[in-house]
Design a protein around this motif. Structure first.
Motif, mmCIF file in Angstrom:
data_model
loop_
_atom_site.group_PDB
_atom_site.id
_atom_site.type_symbol
_atom_site.label_atom_id
_atom_site.label_comp_id
_atom_site.label_asym_id
_atom_site.label_seq_id
_atom_site.Cartn_x
_atom_site.Cartn_y
_atom_site.Cartn_z
ATOM 1 N N ALA A 71 0.805 -1.226 0.000
ATOM 2 C CA ALA A 71 0.000 0.000 0.000
ATOM 3 C C ALA A 71 0.837 1.274 0.000
ATOM 4 C CB ALA A 71 -0.925 -0.010 1.222
ATOM 5 N N TYR A 72 2.153 1.124 -0.119
ATOM 6 C CA TYR A 72 3.032 2.282 0.067
ATOM 7 C C TYR A 72 3.894 2.579 -1.161
ATOM 8 C CZ TYR A 72 1.659 1.509 4.882
ATOM 9 O OH TYR A 72 0.920 1.337 6.023
ATOM 10 N N HIS A 73 4.201 3.862 -1.318
ATOM 11 C CA HIS A 73 5.109 4.307 -2.383
ATOM 12 C C HIS A 73 6.540 4.256 -1.865
ATOM 13 C CE1 HIS A 73 2.158 5.786 -5.407
ATOM 14 N NE2 HIS A 73 1.388 5.845 -4.332
ATOM 15 N N GLY A 74 6.913 3.089 -1.364
ATOM 16 C CA GLY A 74 8.265 2.890 -0.880
ATOM 17 C C GLY A 74 8.450 3.349 0.551
ATOM 18 N N TRP A 75 9.703 3.273 1.017
ATOM 19 C CA TRP A 75 10.039 3.677 2.376
ATOM 20 C C TRP A 75 10.083 5.187 2.519
ATOM 21 C CZ3 TRP A 75 10.674 3.421 7.398
ATOM 22 C CH2 TRP A 75 11.518 4.341 8.019
ATOM 23 N N GLN A 76 10.821 5.848 1.635
ATOM 24 C CA GLN A 76 11.202 7.248 1.857
ATOM 25 C C GLN A 76 10.045 8.216 1.704
ATOM 26 O OE1 GLN A 76 15.009 8.290 0.279
ATOM 27 N NE2 GLN A 76 14.527 10.452 0.140
ATOM 28 N N ILE A 77 9.983 9.173 2.637
ATOM 29 C CA ILE A 77 8.911 10.155 2.662
ATOM 30 C C ILE A 77 8.879 10.964 1.363
ATOM 31 C CG2 ILE A 77 10.223 12.057 3.715
ATOM 32 C CD1 ILE A 77 7.756 12.308 5.672
ATOM 33 N N GLN A 78 7.662 11.214 0.861
ATOM 34 C CA GLN A 78 7.458 11.961 -0.381
ATOM 35 C C GLN A 78 6.254 12.887 -0.198
ATOM 36 O OE1 GLN A 78 7.155 9.489 -3.957
ATOM 37 N NE2 GLN A 78 8.077 7.796 -2.838
ATOM 38 N N GLU A 82 7.893 16.825 17.018
ATOM 39 C CA GLU A 82 8.178 16.466 15.630
ATOM 40 C C GLU A 82 9.327 15.463 15.571
ATOM 41 O OE1 GLU A 82 6.936 16.612 11.758
ATOM 42 O OE2 GLU A 82 6.091 17.794 13.400
ATOM 43 N N ILE A 83 9.020 14.239 15.154
ATOM 44 C CA ILE A 83 10.038 13.186 15.078
ATOM 45 C C ILE A 83 10.303 12.851 13.612
ATOM 46 C CG2 ILE A 83 10.628 10.799 15.659
ATOM 47 C CD1 ILE A 83 10.513 12.621 18.096
ATOM 48 N N SER A 84 11.582 12.783 13.249
ATOM 49 C CA SER A 84 11.986 12.410 11.895
ATOM 50 C C SER A 84 12.899 11.188 11.979
ATOM 51 C CB SER A 84 12.724 13.573 11.228
ATOM 52 O OG SER A 84 13.106 13.236 9.912
ATOM 53 N N ASN A 131 2.755 14.221 -1.198
ATOM 54 C CA ASN A 131 1.543 13.713 -1.861
ATOM 55 C C ASN A 131 1.593 12.216 -2.163
ATOM 56 O OD1 ASN A 131 0.546 16.425 -1.988
ATOM 57 N ND2 ASN A 131 1.887 16.753 -3.760
ATOM 58 N N ALA A 132 2.300 11.442 -1.336
ATOM 59 C CA ALA A 132 2.341 9.985 -1.517
ATOM 60 C C ALA A 132 2.456 9.333 -0.147
ATOM 61 C CB ALA A 132 3.509 9.573 -2.400
ATOM 62 N N LYS A 133 1.774 8.211 0.020
ATOM 63 C CA LYS A 133 1.808 7.478 1.282
ATOM 64 C C LYS A 133 3.055 6.603 1.321
ATOM 65 C CE LYS A 133 -1.009 4.237 4.003
ATOM 66 N NZ LYS A 133 -2.201 3.345 3.951
ATOM 67 N N THR A 134 3.905 6.835 2.312
ATOM 68 C CA THR A 134 5.140 6.055 2.449
ATOM 69 C C THR A 134 5.231 5.486 3.865
ATOM 70 O OG1 THR A 134 6.526 7.885 3.219
ATOM 71 C CG2 THR A 134 6.302 7.595 0.816
ATOM 72 N N VAL A 135 6.047 4.457 4.010
ATOM 73 C CA VAL A 135 6.231 3.841 5.333
ATOM 74 C C VAL A 135 6.859 4.845 6.299
ATOM 75 C CG1 VAL A 135 7.314 1.959 6.618
ATOM 76 C CG2 VAL A 135 6.458 1.542 4.303
ATOM 77 N N GLN A 136 7.873 5.554 5.846
ATOM 78 C CA GLN A 136 8.543 6.536 6.702
ATOM 79 C C GLN A 136 7.575 7.626 7.156
ATOM 80 O OE1 GLN A 136 11.628 8.921 4.860
ATOM 81 N NE2 GLN A 136 12.799 9.027 6.765
ATOM 82 N N GLY A 137 6.734 8.086 6.247
ATOM 83 C CA GLY A 137 5.769 9.125 6.582
ATOM 84 C C GLY A 137 4.792 8.672 7.655
ATOM 85 N N ASN A 165 6.779 8.289 11.016
ATOM 86 C CA ASN A 165 7.071 9.597 11.595
ATOM 87 C C ASN A 165 5.845 10.176 12.293
ATOM 88 O OD1 ASN A 165 9.625 9.423 10.521
ATOM 89 N ND2 ASN A 165 9.402 11.115 9.077
ATOM 90 N N GLU A 166 4.703 10.040 11.641
ATOM 91 C CA GLU A 166 3.456 10.583 12.194
ATOM 92 C C GLU A 166 3.084 9.886 13.506
ATOM 93 O OE1 GLU A 166 -1.225 11.290 10.895
ATOM 94 O OE2 GLU A 166 0.236 10.579 9.411
ATOM 95 N N ALA A 167 3.239 8.558 13.543
ATOM 96 C CA ALA A 167 2.906 7.800 14.750
ATOM 97 C C ALA A 167 3.829 8.181 15.906
ATOM 98 C CB ALA A 167 2.984 6.303 14.474
ATOM 99 N N LEU A 168 5.131 8.264 15.638
ATOM 100 C CA LEU A 168 6.089 8.644 16.679
ATOM 101 C C LEU A 168 5.836 10.060 17.179
ATOM 102 C CD1 LEU A 168 9.345 7.138 15.143
ATOM 103 C CD2 LEU A 168 8.462 6.579 17.418
ATOM 104 N N SER A 169 5.557 10.973 16.263
ATOM 105 C CA SER A 169 5.305 12.371 16.633
ATOM 106 C C SER A 169 4.056 12.492 17.494
ATOM 107 C CB SER A 169 5.170 13.238 15.377
ATOM 108 O OG SER A 169 6.355 13.202 14.607
#
Length: 247
Positions: A13-20, A41-43, A22-28, A31-35
Motif C-alpha cells: 500500500a506504500y510508495h516505498g520507504w522514503q517520505i514523499q 516532531e520526530i523524523s 503527496n504519496a503514502k510512504t512507510v517513513q511518513g 514519523n506521524e505515529a512517533l510524533s
C-alpha cells in the motif's frame, strides 16, 4: 537520546520507504505515529530505501528523543497506533552518533517466486510458471560474488559516487513450489536486486548463457540486462550492525 527501531512492513500500500510529498510512504506513517505519541516532531532515518511495493521483514530505523522512554511501553503504543501492515518488533537505545544508514555492515534481501497459482501468495511472491535451471542460476551467483561494479544492474537515474558493491553471499534455493533468491552485500544500488533476478531468470530459462551474463556485467549498460522483476516478490530481510553501538 537515540533509539533504533526494528520494524517490518508489507509494502503493497506504500510508495516505498522514503517520505514523499503527496504519496503514502512507510517513513511518513512511522514519523506521524512517533510524533503523535511523543508529542514532538520526530523524523526517522532508515537503513536504506525500499521501492514502491517492496516489503521488509526487517528495516532498521533511528530517531532522537529528548527524554528516556519506557521501551516496552513504547513498542506497545506504536503497534496500537500503526496500521496492520507495519509492525515494530523491537526498540534499542544506541550511542548518540550512530546512524541506522551509515553504520550498517551488511544488508540482505530475499526474492520469492512461486510456480503455481496460489491466492494466498498474491502480492507476496512473483508467479513465474516457466521451468528454471537452478544450477545455471547458482553459477551466476558465483560470478556476482566475485564482481564489484554493478552499473549494468542499477537504475540509470541515481545519485551515487560509484557502482561498486561487495556481495557477501548469493544463492538460489527451491522450497516446495517456491524458488527463493538470497543475497547479502555491504550495499545495494537502486533496482539492483530486481534487475539481477530478471537477468538470472533469462539464464535459468536457457535464453542466455553464463558467458553472456558475465558480458552484461562487463558492459556497465542497464539496457543489456534483463527486465526488472515485480516489486512484490522482494523483501529486505536482515541488516547487521556492530555490537558496540548499543547501550
Amino acid at each position: 537520546m537515540r533509539y533504533f527501531l526494528d520494524i517490518s512492513y508489507n509494502g503493497s500500500a506504500y510508495h516505498g520507504w522514503q517520505i514523499q510529498n503527496n504519496a503514502k510512504t512507510v517513513q511518513g506513517v512511522l514519523n506521524e505515529a512517533l510524533s503523535t505519541i511523543l508529542r514532538s516532531e520526530i523524523s526517522t532515518i532508515g537503513s536504506g530505501r525500499t521501492d514502491t511495493g517492496v516489503h521488509a521483514m526487517m528495516q532498521m530505523v533511528h530517531f532522537d528523543c529528548e527524554d528516556e522512554m519506557d521501551i516496552i511501553l513504547m513498542v506497545g503504543k506504536l503497534n496500537s497506533l500503526l496500521p496492520q501492515d507495519i509492525s515494530v518488533n523491537e526498540i534499542k537505545k544506541v550511542k548518540d552518533d550512530v546512524s541506522a544508514r551509515f553504520e550498517a555492515g551488511s544488508r540482505a534481501y530475499i526474492y520469492k517466486i512461486h510456480q503455481h497459482k496460489n491466492p494466498f501468495k498474491q502480492g507476496l511472491s512473483y508467479l513465474f510458471h516457466q521451468t528454471l535451471n537452478l544450477d545455471q542460476m547458482n553459477a551466476c551467483c558465483e560470478v556476482i560474488k566475485s564482481w564489484k561494479d554493478f552499473e549494468s544492474m542499477s537504475k540509470v537515474k541515481t545519485e551515487v559516487n560509484n557502482f561498486n558493491c561487495e556481495i557477501f553471499s548469493a544463492f538460489w534455493e527451491k522450497q516446495n513450489d517456491e524458488i527463493h533468491f538470497h543475497v547479502s552485500a555491504n550495499r545495494f544500488l537502486r533496482g539492483m536486486v530486481r534487475a539481477l533476478v530478471g537477468t538470472m531468470l533469462e539464464v535459468g530459462q536457457e535464453r542466455m548463457t553464463l558467458a553472456e551474463f558475465e558480458q552484461i556485467l562487463k558492459s556497465k549498460d542497464r539496457k543489456k540486462a534483463g527486465r526488472s522483476v515485480p516489486a512484490h516478490g522482494l523483501y529486505l530481510r536482515d541488516i547487521t550492525y556492530p555490537k558496540d553501538i548499543y547501550l
